[in-house]
Design a protein around this motif. Structure first.
Motif, PDB file in Angstrom:
ATOM      1  N   ILE A  42     -77.911  10.522  11.699  1.00 10.31           N
ATOM      2  CA  ILE A  42     -76.663  10.000  12.075  1.00 10.31           C
ATOM      3  C   ILE A  42     -76.289  10.817  13.414  1.00 10.31           C
ATOM      4  O   ILE A  42     -76.594  11.964  13.414  1.00 10.31           O
ATOM      5  CB  ILE A  42     -75.333  10.583  11.089  1.00 10.31           C
ATOM      6  N   GLU A  43     -75.710   9.951  14.340  1.00 15.19           N
ATOM      7  CA  GLU A  43     -75.274  10.678  15.801  1.00 15.19           C
ATOM      8  C   GLU A  43     -73.920  10.256  15.786  1.00 15.19           C
ATOM      9  O   GLU A  43     -73.472   9.086  15.904  1.00 15.19           O
ATOM     10  CB  GLU A  43     -76.077  10.035  16.919  1.00 15.19           C
ATOM     11  N   THR A  44     -73.009  11.350  15.705  1.00 13.06           N
ATOM     12  CA  THR A  44     -71.628  11.247  16.182  1.00 13.06           C
ATOM     13  C   THR A  44     -70.910  12.230  17.051  1.00 13.06           C
ATOM     14  O   THR A  44     -71.892  13.150  17.525  1.00 13.06           O
ATOM     15  CB  THR A  44     -70.849  11.384  14.544  1.00 13.06           C
ATOM     16  N   GLU A  45     -69.712  12.256  17.492  1.00 13.13           N
ATOM     17  CA  GLU A  45     -69.132  13.079  18.146  1.00 13.13           C
ATOM     18  C   GLU A  45     -68.671  14.649  17.513  1.00 13.13           C
ATOM     19  O   GLU A  45     -68.750  15.403  18.179  1.00 13.13           O
ATOM     20  CB  GLU A  45     -68.194  12.681  19.056  1.00 13.13           C
ATOM     21  N   THR A  46     -68.346  14.350  16.273  1.00 12.36           N
ATOM     22  CA  THR A  46     -67.790  15.464  15.512  1.00 12.36           C
ATOM     23  C   THR A  46     -68.436  15.537  14.068  1.00 12.36           C
ATOM     24  O   THR A  46     -68.928  14.646  13.502  1.00 12.36           O
ATOM     25  CB  THR A  46     -66.371  15.441  15.470  1.00 12.36           C
ATOM     26  N   THR A  47     -68.516  16.956  13.429  1.00 11.52           N
ATOM     27  CA  THR A  47     -69.077  17.068  12.302  1.00 11.52           C
ATOM     28  C   THR A  47     -68.234  16.142  11.583  1.00 11.52           C
ATOM     29  O   THR A  47     -68.722  15.699  10.242  1.00 11.52           O
ATOM     30  CB  THR A  47     -69.075  18.614  12.058  1.00 11.52           C
ATOM     31  N   ARG A  48     -66.948  16.122  11.353  1.00 12.48           N
ATOM     32  CA  ARG A  48     -66.044  15.523  10.530  1.00 12.48           C
ATOM     33  C   ARG A  48     -66.420  14.047  10.669  1.00 12.48           C
ATOM     34  O   ARG A  48     -66.720  13.462   9.320  1.00 12.48           O
ATOM     35  CB  ARG A  48     -64.735  15.596  10.775  1.00 12.48           C
ATOM     36  N   GLN A  49     -66.776  13.402  11.645  1.00 14.37           N
ATOM     37  CA  GLN A  49     -67.278  11.981  11.732  1.00 14.37           C
ATOM     38  C   GLN A  49     -68.536  11.977  11.122  1.00 14.37           C
ATOM     39  O   GLN A  49     -68.952  10.839  10.373  1.00 14.37           O
ATOM     40  CB  GLN A  49     -67.482  11.388  13.116  1.00 14.37           C
ATOM     41  N   SER A  50     -69.560  13.067  11.086  1.00 13.37           N
ATOM     42  CA  SER A  50     -70.909  12.790  10.576  1.00 13.37           C
ATOM     43  C   SER A  50     -70.946  12.870   9.101  1.00 13.37           C
ATOM     44  O   SER A  50     -71.257  12.141   8.349  1.00 13.37           O
ATOM     45  CB  SER A  50     -71.609  13.909  11.141  1.00 13.37           C
ATOM     46  N   HIS A  51     -69.872  13.685   8.483  1.00 12.78           N
ATOM     47  CA  HIS A  51     -69.455  13.728   7.262  1.00 12.78           C
ATOM     48  C   HIS A  51     -69.025  12.646   6.642  1.00 12.78           C
ATOM     49  O   HIS A  51     -69.288  12.042   5.605  1.00 12.78           O
ATOM     50  CB  HIS A  51     -68.413  15.196   7.022  1.00 12.78           C
ATOM     51  N   ASP A  52     -68.014  12.063   7.328  1.00 14.20           N
ATOM     52  CA  ASP A  52     -67.236  10.722   6.844  1.00 14.20           C
ATOM     53  C   ASP A  52     -68.264   9.568   6.787  1.00 14.20           C
ATOM     54  O   ASP A  52     -68.361   8.669   5.959  1.00 14.20           O
ATOM     55  CB  ASP A  52     -66.101  10.332   7.753  1.00 14.20           C
ATOM     56  N   VAL A  53     -69.170   9.491   7.770  1.00 12.70           N
ATOM     57  CA  VAL A  53     -70.402   8.545   7.671  1.00 12.70           C
ATOM     58  C   VAL A  53     -71.250   8.602   6.656  1.00 12.70           C
ATOM     59  O   VAL A  53     -71.394   7.677   5.831  1.00 12.70           O
ATOM     60  CB  VAL A  53     -71.151   8.510   9.038  1.00 12.70           C
ATOM     61  N   ALA A  54     -71.652   9.818   6.411  1.00 10.79           N
ATOM     62  CA  ALA A  54     -72.623  10.218   5.263  1.00 10.79           C
ATOM     63  C   ALA A  54     -71.681  10.032   3.865  1.00 10.79           C
ATOM     64  O   ALA A  54     -72.724   9.372   2.900  1.00 10.79           O
ATOM     65  CB  ALA A  54     -73.205  11.678   5.247  1.00 10.79           C
ATOM     66  N   ALA A  55     -70.764  10.090   3.670  1.00 14.13           N
ATOM     67  CA  ALA A  55     -69.913  10.115   2.506  1.00 14.13           C
ATOM     68  C   ALA A  55     -69.947   8.808   2.294  1.00 14.13           C
ATOM     69  O   ALA A  55     -69.922   8.420   1.017  1.00 14.13           O
ATOM     70  CB  ALA A  55     -68.692  10.898   2.499  1.00 14.13           C
ATOM     71  N   GLY A  56     -69.898   7.917   3.216  1.00 18.69           N
ATOM     72  CA  GLY A  56     -69.616   6.325   2.997  1.00 18.69           C
ATOM     73  C   GLY A  56     -70.931   5.690   2.438  1.00 18.69           C
ATOM     74  O   GLY A  56     -70.941   4.824   1.635  1.00 18.69           O
ATOM     75  N   PHE A  57     -72.157   6.613   2.501  1.00 16.88           N
ATOM     76  CA  PHE A  57     -73.412   5.978   1.963  1.00 16.88           C
ATOM     77  C   PHE A  57     -73.132   5.977   0.609  1.00 16.88           C
ATOM     78  O   PHE A  57     -73.820   4.824  -0.046  1.00 16.88           O
ATOM     79  CB  PHE A  57     -74.795   6.984   2.405  1.00 16.88           C
ATOM     80  N   ILE A  58     -72.957   6.765  -0.290  1.00 22.67           N
ATOM     81  CA  ILE A  58     -72.717   6.612  -1.702  1.00 22.67           C
ATOM     82  C   ILE A  58     -71.787   5.278  -2.142  1.00 22.67           C
ATOM     83  O   ILE A  58     -72.440   4.791  -3.328  1.00 22.67           O
ATOM     84  CB  ILE A  58     -72.198   7.802  -2.388  1.00 22.67           C
ATOM     85  N   GLY A  59     -71.021   4.744  -1.347  1.00 15.35           N
ATOM     86  CA  GLY A  59     -70.455   3.280  -1.583  1.00 15.35           C
ATOM     87  C   GLY A  59     -71.372   2.098  -1.736  1.00 15.35           C
ATOM     88  O   GLY A  59     -70.903   1.170  -1.947  1.00 15.35           O
TER      89      GLY A  59
END
Length: 92
Positions: A42-59
């Motif tokens: 995952i490549e994002t601008e912030t750690t929060r964005q990275s976490h949000d993207v990864a958290a969406g994987f479980i859905g």
């Protein structure tokens, strides 16, 4: 820029369908899928964005687990701002 590497585990028979869904997500790159595991970055601008993207994987149907393997962050604007606020508060 924040770069994270993860292994996404899937339920049996779902690895290719999950890999296709992951590849559709902006900032996500699928590197390999084998057995029931998928290696992504995952490549994002912030750690929060990275976490949000990864958290969406479980859905995603077929995803059973998400494991963070590696994260590198440089010049994260959210972390920089938090550090500057702490520095200002400690100088008061």
């Amino acid at each position: 820029m924040v770069i994270s590497s993860l292994v996404v585990e899937t339920t049996p028979g779902k690895v290719h369908a999950v890999a296709e869904e992951l590849a559709k997500i902006p900032g996500v790159e699928v590197h390999n899928d084998e057995g029931y595991k998928i290696v992504v970055t995952i490549e994002t601008e912030t750690t929060r964005q990275s976490h949000d993207v990864a958290a969406g994987f479980i859905g995603i149907p077929g995803v059973s687990n998400v494991n963070l393997i590696y994260v590198n962050f440089e010049d994260d604007p959210e972390l920089q701002a938090a550090w500057e606020r702490r520095q200002q508060q400690s100088q008061k």
